[in-house]
Scaffold this active site. Structure first.
Site, PDB file in Angstrom:
ATOM      1  CB  THR A 107      18.385  31.221 -32.267  1.00  0.00           C
ATOM      2  OG1 THR A 107      19.789  30.245 -31.551  1.00  0.00           O
ATOM      3  CG2 THR A 107      18.968  31.245 -33.477  1.00  0.00           C
ATOM      4  NE  ARG A 135      27.066  22.790 -31.902  1.00  0.00           N
ATOM      5  CZ  ARG A 135      25.739  23.211 -31.721  1.00  0.00           C
ATOM      6  NH1 ARG A 135      26.176  24.764 -32.079  1.00  0.00           N
ATOM      7  NH2 ARG A 135      24.763  22.744 -31.396  1.00  0.00           N
ATOM      8  CB  VAL A 136      29.385  24.076 -37.532  1.00  0.00           C
ATOM      9  CG1 VAL A 136      28.284  25.019 -38.352  1.00  0.00           C
ATOM     10  CG2 VAL A 136      30.328  25.406 -38.236  1.00  0.00           C
ATOM     11  N   GLY A 137      26.408  24.410 -35.505  1.00  0.00           N
ATOM     12  CA  GLY A 137      25.263  23.823 -35.065  1.00  0.00           C
ATOM     13  C   GLY A 137      24.416  22.982 -36.350  1.00  0.00           C
ATOM     14  CG  ASP A 138      20.400  24.465 -35.647  1.00  0.00           C
ATOM     15  OD1 ASP A 138      19.206  25.447 -35.908  1.00  0.00           O
ATOM     16  OD2 ASP A 138      20.898  24.587 -34.316  1.00  0.00           O
ATOM     17  CB  THR A 159      15.845  28.892 -30.855  1.00  0.00           C
ATOM     18  OG1 THR A 159      17.124  29.480 -30.392  1.00  0.00           O
ATOM     19  CG2 THR A 159      14.500  29.326 -30.430  1.00  0.00           C
ATOM     20  N   GLY A 160      16.833  26.471 -30.562  1.00  0.00           N
ATOM     21  CA  GLY A 160      17.133  25.114 -29.411  1.00  0.00           C
ATOM     22  C   GLY A 160      18.265  24.377 -29.698  1.00  0.00           C
ATOM     23  CG  HIS A 161      19.741  19.528 -28.088  1.00  0.00           C
ATOM     24  ND1 HIS A 161      20.139  18.870 -29.121  1.00  0.00           N
ATOM     25  CD2 HIS A 161      21.207  19.938 -28.155  1.00  0.00           C
ATOM     26  CE1 HIS A 161      21.710  17.791 -28.396  1.00  0.00           C
ATOM     27  NE2 HIS A 161      22.292  18.985 -28.195  1.00  0.00           N
ATOM     28  N   GLY A 162      20.394  22.412 -31.088  1.00  0.00           N
ATOM     29  CA  GLY A 162      21.231  22.032 -32.665  1.00  0.00           C
ATOM     30  C   GLY A 162      21.381  20.621 -33.195  1.00  0.00           C
TER      31      GLY A 162
END
Length: 258
Positions: A107, A135-138, A159-162
């Site tokens: 990110t 798909r929508v992440g964080d 940033t990272g695994h949403g």
């Protein structure tokens, strides 16, 4: 300075971007999700914040709003790098594991504080490689991972695994720890440790408090980060790594093709 071009691709081989921006002075925020054919989704997120009464626009609604605001449309293929295309193809193979290829992605996030103590954050991402369409992440979700900014405490971007970040509401959790008196570094480490032990998620954060103290912390193997304070540029990639040079020196190197 340019932050580059391109994005990871969804399962169909297309770019879908999420972005958010937040003003810590009045808690105003704007976000977009699953947008296509927009070169700079963060600019669109800012327009959502400044020109609408809403905080999040998605997909075709965000596209219509971009047209109304005069944001130029960029052909999707121009947002795809050869590296992303090759990664996408590799992830389509039967024995592939897309999560293995997330470690070198990321990110783009920023936090800032001005001379009057106002803080802000901004974040944009293409998400995860070969993600499901829609798909929508964080990143687009205020307080979760895209970031949070409040003059009363500070600002953060993650940033990272949403999905893991969303489960623990990581960005707001970091500011909560700072409100309890922890330094940016301790607040970030505490929140990242909680995410790792509670849901097994890895990530990274950049944080600044309302006094101007900052931190860049991560539980992943690496995270590219840089900060400018008092005309000094600090930057690093790996844990414990920190380089420093003057802003003028960095500009000279950049103009010379560095």
């Amino acid at each position: 300075w340019s932050l580059g071009c391109g994005s990871v691709l969804n399962e169909k081989g297309e770019v879908e971007m999420d972005a958010i921006i937040m003003d810590g002075k009045n808690l105003d925020s704007g976000a977009v999700s699953a947008v296509k054919c927009i070169a700079n989704p963060i600019k669109l997120a800012r327009l959502v914040m400044e020109k609408t009464k809403h905080m999040l626009l998605t997909d075709c609604g965000a596209h219509l709003f971009a047209q109304a605001m005069g944001i130029p449309e960029t052909p999707g293929e121009k947002l795809i790098t050869e590296r992303s295309r090759e990664r996408w193809k590799k992830n389509l193979e039967p024995d592939s594991n897309p999560e293995e290829f997330q470690k070198d992605l990321g990110t783009v996030g920023a936090v800032a504080i001005d001379s009057e103590g106002n803080v802000a954050c901004a974040t944009s991402t293409g998400g995860l490689s070969n993600k499901l369409i829609g798909r929508v992440g964080d990143t687009a979700c205020i307080g979760m991972g895209g970031g949070y900014a409040d003059n009363h405490s500070g600002a953060t971007s993650t940033t990272g695994h949403g999905e893991s970040i969303m489960k623990v509401v990581l960005a707001r959790l970091i500011l909560y720890h700072m409100e309890q008196g922890l330094s940016p570094e301790m607040a970030a480490d505490t929140a990242l440790d909680y995410m790792k032990t509670r849901v097994g998620g890895l990530g990274g954060v950049i944080v600044v408090n309302n006094s101007g103290e900052w931190a860049a912390r991560f539980s992943t193997k690496q995270m590219s980060w840089a900060t400018v304070k008092d005309d000094q540029l600090h930057y690093g990639i790996y844990a414990g790594e920190r380089h420093t040079k003057s802003v003028d020196e960095a500009r000279t190197l950049e103009s010379g093709g560095f």
